[in-house]
Enzyme design. Structure first.
Site, mmCIF file in Angstrom:
data_model
loop_
_atom_site.group_PDB
_atom_site.id
_atom_site.type_symbol
_atom_site.label_atom_id
_atom_site.label_comp_id
_atom_site.label_asym_id
_atom_site.label_seq_id
_atom_site.Cartn_x
_atom_site.Cartn_y
_atom_site.Cartn_z
ATOM 1 N N GLU A 207 9.107 47.028 -49.408
ATOM 2 C CA GLU A 207 8.616 45.632 -49.361
ATOM 3 C C GLU A 207 7.894 45.734 -50.542
ATOM 4 O O GLU A 207 7.133 46.489 -51.018
ATOM 5 C CB GLU A 207 7.786 45.277 -48.129
ATOM 6 C CG GLU A 207 8.460 45.624 -46.950
ATOM 7 C CD GLU A 207 9.477 44.316 -46.418
ATOM 8 O OE1 GLU A 207 9.518 43.414 -47.215
ATOM 9 O OE2 GLU A 207 10.171 44.721 -45.421
ATOM 10 N N CYS B 245 14.986 50.018 -45.089
ATOM 11 C CA CYS B 245 16.458 49.926 -45.493
ATOM 12 C C CYS B 245 16.775 51.519 -45.831
ATOM 13 O O CYS B 245 15.877 52.146 -45.896
ATOM 14 C CB CYS B 245 17.017 49.172 -46.540
ATOM 15 S SG CYS B 245 16.568 47.429 -46.242
#
Length: 642
Positions: free
Chosen positions: A77, A2
């Site tokens: 992550e 992102c």
């Protein structure tokens, strides 16, 4: 994967311009084309662009805790989030999504700043806690994910995943930092924590920054470091067995995904080991992606094919033409600050290829630093033996004289190119390693810069980056020291920067099993004799992979991911090089000595010297200036040069 962005009033609760926040978020649309959202409250603005990987339906950000008092925007992550969920539930937290992002807000509530100690993964996040009036930011231990920030004169904190996010803010000080220029021409990148602009910084790997509204802004806090203890008593057989299992665990964690997943496969040891491990963990054929070159000197696709055939992967290959130099301006815009690793070109292309077939790709990056794979490591160890055999009082003047007098002979066979070796033997260990990795060495940078710009530097030398890290390395082992230096500098500033920007340009998430911090910590306990044995680098790793990979893959000479710069600059890019380096853009900065720029171009294009790396580095600086309109940032230097 992102993009994050935001504003925080460290002094009060001013409302922020919604149009500005939208521009900041939209400029990184490529990092997260699936969704985007903004959150505003007095003195806080958060933005997020999402590339959906896990929990596709309910993982939207900014994400909040149960009562909405804690908000987070997150890039990366958390691979162990499934282990943390039951632990946090036992502490009374309620989860409303299956997203790893939600773990962060609840971990913060329970463990505060120490929450980062519990996360295993790659991450950069910013978290706002309204009840504590606290803004908390953190970056992962090995700097896989980027974090840029600035504290403006009015007390506003502005942050983002890329420097271009900060550049949307009119209050950012965009004057070029002379010390950043010095670092760039030495390393080919601007080393953390500096950026090319005086007003912006990078959060360093393994750092967090906790700001409480109305209180003085503290320095970033180091929450992790790697320690090369080298004291693990394992035998070679036991070390190879444990390494294989640790790699399996790291790869398994990185195969958790709700979208198509694959791997880069270059034909080198590291990516081949990752693919072989993935194949052993997957019931389906692994998707693999390779770039071939039409120039045999740079092409290792046949070795990638060996691995693909052995594991019957679903293999995708595209050939890059040896004249694939149209990306120069694209790269300058992509990296935001000067960046000189020409392998960014094939990296961009392999990410472009991979995104046609998968959304997540595993890579082999980080193996050379953790396991002693670079050729320069072996050369450094040989030089260290020679340095150790002679007292410094004799060694420095003798080899210093030889280094000055011996002719530079780039054209000669390697055994006769002794000038650099003599120069290295006259230095201490840190100086010698800095000298060996510098793109433009000290004497070249002195010649490159104008007198007025050298005055601006006030004696600053990029070796200070190495000196600072060497002081914290806590080891006197020659190999461990330079592994530590590379882990703090080259891995972060070059490798991770290259892969993050190239992959995000194509909305591709790249995961790095060999940069798992637990694996890196364990490898740092192994003695250096298991990493380099004789002339064999990554010795224990290759031994561990012998049952899984062909010997031709394991024990062939390392090629690297290179492009034919020297030929380009004497051929198809001859005019472009001359125009870029001798044109008005560089001249108007006042930074450069034009006579030396002329020498670099003329000597290279005549064939007298190979200055391809220096020319590429200078070209990419010129491209950065044109793409960022940053020439206005150095008026003082330009005036001094007149």
């Amino acid at each position: 994967m992102c993009g994050i962005a935001g504003l925080f009033d460290t002094r009060g609760k001013r409302d922020f311009d919604r149009a500005l926040m939208k521009r900041m978020n939209d400029i990184q649309f490529h990092r997260g084309p699936d969704e985007g959202d903004l959150h505003f409250e007095p003195g806080v603005a958060l933005g997020h662009r999402r590339l959906s990987i896990i929990d596709l339906s309910t993982g939207q950000q900014p994400l909040f805790n149960e009562d909405g008092s804690v908000a987070v925007v997150f890039n990366g992550e958390i691979y162990n989030f499934q282990e943390l969920v039951p632990e946090l539930e036992a502490l009374g937290h309620r989860f409303h999504t299956r997203s790893d992002t939600e773990v962060i807000v609840h971990a913060w509530e329970s463990w505060g700043e120490d929450c980062v100690q519990r996360f295993r993964g790659m991450f950069a996040f910013a978290l706002w806690d309204r009840n504590r009036q606290t803004f908390f930011m953190a970056r992962d231990r090995l700097g896989v994910k980027p974090f840029f920030y600035a504290i403006l004169d009015d007390g506003t904190l502005v942050f983002g995943s890329e420097l271009k996010v900060l550049m949307q803010h009119p209050g950012l000080d965009r004057r070029i930092d002379p010390q950043a220029v010095e670092e760039y021409f030495a390393f080919g990148y601007v080393a953390e924590p500096r950026t090319i602009f005086k007003g912006a910084r990078k959060l360093q790997p393994g750092e967090s920054l906790c700001i409480r509204r109305g209180q003085p802004i503290p320095a970033p806090k180091r929450y992790w470091d790697v320690r090369f203890t080298l004291d693990n008593p394992l035998s070679l057989a036991d070390a190879t067995a444990e390494l294989t299992e640790r790699l399996r665990e790291s790869v398994r964690l990185r195969m958790i995904s709700d979208v198509p997943l694959g791997a880069f496969l270059s034909g080198g040891v590291d990516s081949s080991a990752v693919v072989a491990t993935m194949a052993g963990l997957s019931g389906e054929p692994v998707n693999t992606c390779s770039i071939a070159f039409d120039d045999p000197a740079f092409n290792e696709s046949e070795f990638a094919q060996m691995v693909a055939d052995r594991y019957q992967t679903r293999h995708f290959v595209e050939t890059v033409k040896s004249d694939d130099f149209d990306l120069i301006d694209t790269l300058a815009a992509l990296y935001d600050e000067p960046y000189a690793d020409s392998s960014a070109i094939p990296t961009y292309r392999v990410c472009q290829l991979a995104r046609k077939h998968v959304t997540v790709a595993l890579s082999g990056d980080g193996g050379d630093e953790a396991m002693g794979g670079y050729r320069r490591y072996r050369m450094h160890l040989m030089e260290e033996k020679m340095r150790g055999s002679m007292p410094a009082g004799i060694r420095r003047p003798v080899f210093g004289l030889l280094g000055r007098m011996y002719p530079k002979a780039d054209w000669a066979p390697r055994m006769f190119r002794a000038k650099t070796t003599f120069q290295a033997l006259a230095r201490d260990s840190v100086q010698a390693y800095f000298h060996s990795v510098s793109i433009l060495r000290d004497d070249m940078r002195r010649s490159l810069f104008s007198n007025t710009f050298r005055a601006e530097l006030a004696g600053y030398n990029a070796i200070e980056v190495f000196r600072r890290h060497a002081a914290a390395a806590d080891t006197d082992d020659p190999l461990a020291l330079i592994q530590y230096l590379d882990t703090k500098t080259y891995l972060v500033g070059d490798i991770n920067t290259k892969v993050d920007r190239a992959s995000m340009a194509h909305s591709l998430e790249v995961r790095d099993p060999l940069m798992d911090h637990k694996l890196v910590e364990w490898l740092a306990t192994l003695p250096s004799s298991l990493k380099i044995k004789g002339q064999e680098g990554k010795f224990v790793f290759k031994k561990a992979m012998e049952p899984l990979l062909p010997r031709d893959v394991l024990y062939r000479p390392k090629m690297g991911f290179a492009v034919p710069l020297a030929r380009w600059f004497r051929g198809p890019l001859k005019g472009r090089v001359r125009e870029a380096i001798l044109g008005s853009t560089l001249a108007e900065t006042g930074i450069f000595n034009r006579a030396y720029l002329q020498h670099l171009v003329d000597a290279h294009q005549s064939g007298a010297r190979d200055y391809s790396a220096s020319l590429w580095t200078t070209m990419m600086f010129e491209a950065f200036l044109r793409n960022s309109n940053a020439t206005a940032a150095v008026p003082a230097v330009a005036e001094m040069s007149q």
